[in-house]
Scaffold this motif. Sequence first.
Motif, short mmCIF file in Angstrom:
data_model
loop_
_atom_site.label_atom_id
_atom_site.label_comp_id
_atom_site.label_asym_id
_atom_site.label_seq_id
_atom_site.Cartn_x
_atom_site.Cartn_y
_atom_site.Cartn_z
N UNK A 71 -28.90 32.51 0.57
CA UNK A 71 -29.18 33.85 0.26
C UNK A 71 -29.46 33.98 -1.45
N UNK A 72 -29.04 33.02 -2.05
CA UNK A 72 -29.21 33.26 -3.60
C UNK A 72 -29.53 31.87 -4.07
N UNK A 73 -29.93 32.02 -5.58
CA UNK A 73 -30.68 30.77 -6.12
C UNK A 73 -29.51 29.86 -6.56
N UNK A 74 -29.74 28.70 -6.78
CA UNK A 74 -28.96 27.54 -7.04
C UNK A 74 -28.10 27.89 -8.48
N UNK A 75 -26.91 27.46 -8.74
CA UNK A 75 -26.09 27.61 -9.80
C UNK A 75 -25.38 26.39 -10.21
N UNK A 76 -25.07 26.22 -11.41
CA UNK A 76 -24.51 25.18 -11.92
C UNK A 76 -22.83 25.54 -11.66
N UNK A 77 -22.53 26.69 -11.36
CA UNK A 77 -21.14 27.15 -11.05
C UNK A 77 -20.88 26.36 -9.64
N UNK A 78 -21.61 25.87 -8.92
CA UNK A 78 -21.23 25.23 -7.68
C UNK A 78 -20.45 24.00 -8.05
N UNK A 79 -21.17 23.08 -8.78
CA UNK A 79 -20.40 21.86 -8.99
C UNK A 79 -19.37 21.92 -9.90
N UNK A 80 -19.38 23.02 -10.84
CA UNK A 80 -18.21 23.06 -11.96
C UNK A 80 -16.89 23.57 -11.13
N UNK A 81 -17.17 24.50 -10.24
CA UNK A 81 -15.84 24.81 -9.56
C UNK A 81 -15.61 24.05 -8.39
#
Lengths: 354, 354
Positions: free
Chosen positions: A205-215
């Motif tokens: 639904x949304x764009x990729x983000x660096x938050x994924x790996x960090x979290x």
Amino acid sequence: MTTSSNGDQEITTKRSAGGGGGGVILGLDGGTTSTVCVCVSASLLSSSSLCHRQIPILSRAIAGCTNHNSVGETAARETLEKVMAEALSKADSNRSDVQAVCLSVSGINHPSDQQRVLEWLRDLFPSHVKLFVENDSVAALASGTMGKLHGCVLIAGTGSIAYGFAEDGREARAAGAGPVLGDWGSGYGIGAQALTAVMRAHDGRGPQTALTNSILNMLGLSSPDELIGWTYADPSWARIAALVPIVVSCAEDGDELASKILRDAVQELADSVKAVVQRLGLCGEDGQALFPLVMVGGVLKANKSWDIGKEVVDCISKVYSGVHPIHPEVEPAVGAAMVAWTRYVKASQCDDGS
Amino acid sequence: MTTSSNGDQEITTKRSAGGGGGGVILGLDGGTTSTVCVCVSASLLSSSSLCHRQIPILSRAIAGCTNHNSVGETAARETLEKVMAEALSKADSNRSDVQAVCLSVSGINHPSDQQRVLEWLRDLFPSHVKLFVENDSVAALASGTMGKLHGCVLIAGTGSIAYGFAEDGREARAAGAGPVLGDWGSGYGIGAQALTAVMRAHDGRGPQTALTNSILNMLGLSSPDELIGWTYADPSWARIAALVPIVVSCAEDGDELASKILRDAVQELADSVKAVVQRLGLCGEDGQALFPLVMVGGVLKANKSWDIGKEVVDCISKVYSGVHPIHPEVEPAVGAAMVAWTRYVKASQCDDGS
């Protein structure tokens, strides 16, 4: 007498029972994550001593959350009793030395909340003890204004609220209604938006983000699907708010989604302050009068390059140029003690005069 | 044999023990608000009978929520056991008659969730019983496709999720991560946004809205401040979702904020479906292939003039013209029974052939 250091603040620990014979005052700050209780000497406080370096703090104790909305009434009450007992014990005092208590705690949103918590305290202390129960923002404001209830305070920790007092005693608040009711500028709000961004990137639904790996790295999970179980395994708001440093770090590294979450939070926080300033007329008739804005809570602390607190002040000053930001040098529990002392002295003078 | 009516659906109640001698199949649908269990005759089901009016439903029982994320594991397990016992008892059957069970329940988001719930069921039934545990969207999809797992289902009740299967068995989901993780198209999401709008109007951050009086009247409260206590007094998601009809009613009466909340929810729901369709390629290579979209849940039911379900389909069809909306004529629990039956027959044939 011994002197120890607690962050920015000196604690002067007096080893004379009962705060030097004149009794003691308890100031409590109950946030959404923890509760701090300070015990100060009633006899050594005077209006001339309301400079933060001379406040006669005898002891300090810390415990868990006492917001009854978050942990329930029984747990809140037990924690409250425990933290006061510990502070008194550390000050070589006991309940009979107490002259006044100000409990400033999150979750006090209505006179009925105030009344209920007052009754908890009333069960613990003799009837001559002056008891004051306030929303946690009152202590926070007083910590920045040395006890004077005038101006606006913005708290952004696990929760967020803007609270203000006009010179004539009128009060106003904005936000502070918890995560379900839209406190999107809070640490919880920022953390929940970050988790949502990860879910949206994961399911397309949304764009990729660096938050994924960090979290995922921080939480030791291998897939965003596991975030659902992690999120609902524990209803504590603080663990969601603990994700804020990751969001700031991703924003500082240029992640667009993380930056947007922080910009939205800044807007929410600034809107809360502006609503309070507007309703109380703190900005004066021309909109340019000076007023203090006390800034409290982990979200408003300066970071490497993404400074949420500074952005909030910039946003407010575009409308109200008289905003005067204050980062308190004492903690809110000391503010609560100053409120209790001010009111105790006033009430004593009234009693003497009547 | 007696025949009774349950909404659109006929229940044929057979009073012969064990579903006519060939055993019974249990289909369970566990949503965020309630759990429905149907007991069908295994011997009377056949592929030619998979028209909804001839499904040999022996009994139906209903109980509370069995999503372990919402009510906790112990409560979920107890409710599950109780609702199955009641359905079996009403069908004059018992556990030894059961051939297969499909439990399709919200909160199954990861293979580890599936495994845990399978173990609960395994404790209750002999080892020859075929057990299937799925996310609640699987039953909902099957209820619209008469057991065939192909196409997309959109559920919007207390929670929301889009879930799809491609012809080759690939699965995909979007949203369905609960209120903390941004299911803003759900009944809970709509209700929480409405409460937030009331708080913002009250403290001066947002415009006035007709939602304020409508919600306070419905809940018997006198001030928006009391909403905070009301909200956190009970963590159930369903009571927030129960505000949806008020939001629809205010939108139908022209309230701009209520309309905006519904328009945003429509966009969220459509985005979820589009993400699933895109990932599975349900729309074919040219993007125009026909695919079923099964629509389930109170939020998607038609209202007087503000029809959320219709708006969602309109929004999707602008991108994927082949979307074919289906409003199922049987409830999801019957869909779960059909999934259990299909897999049971397939497994039996494999067993016979080996």
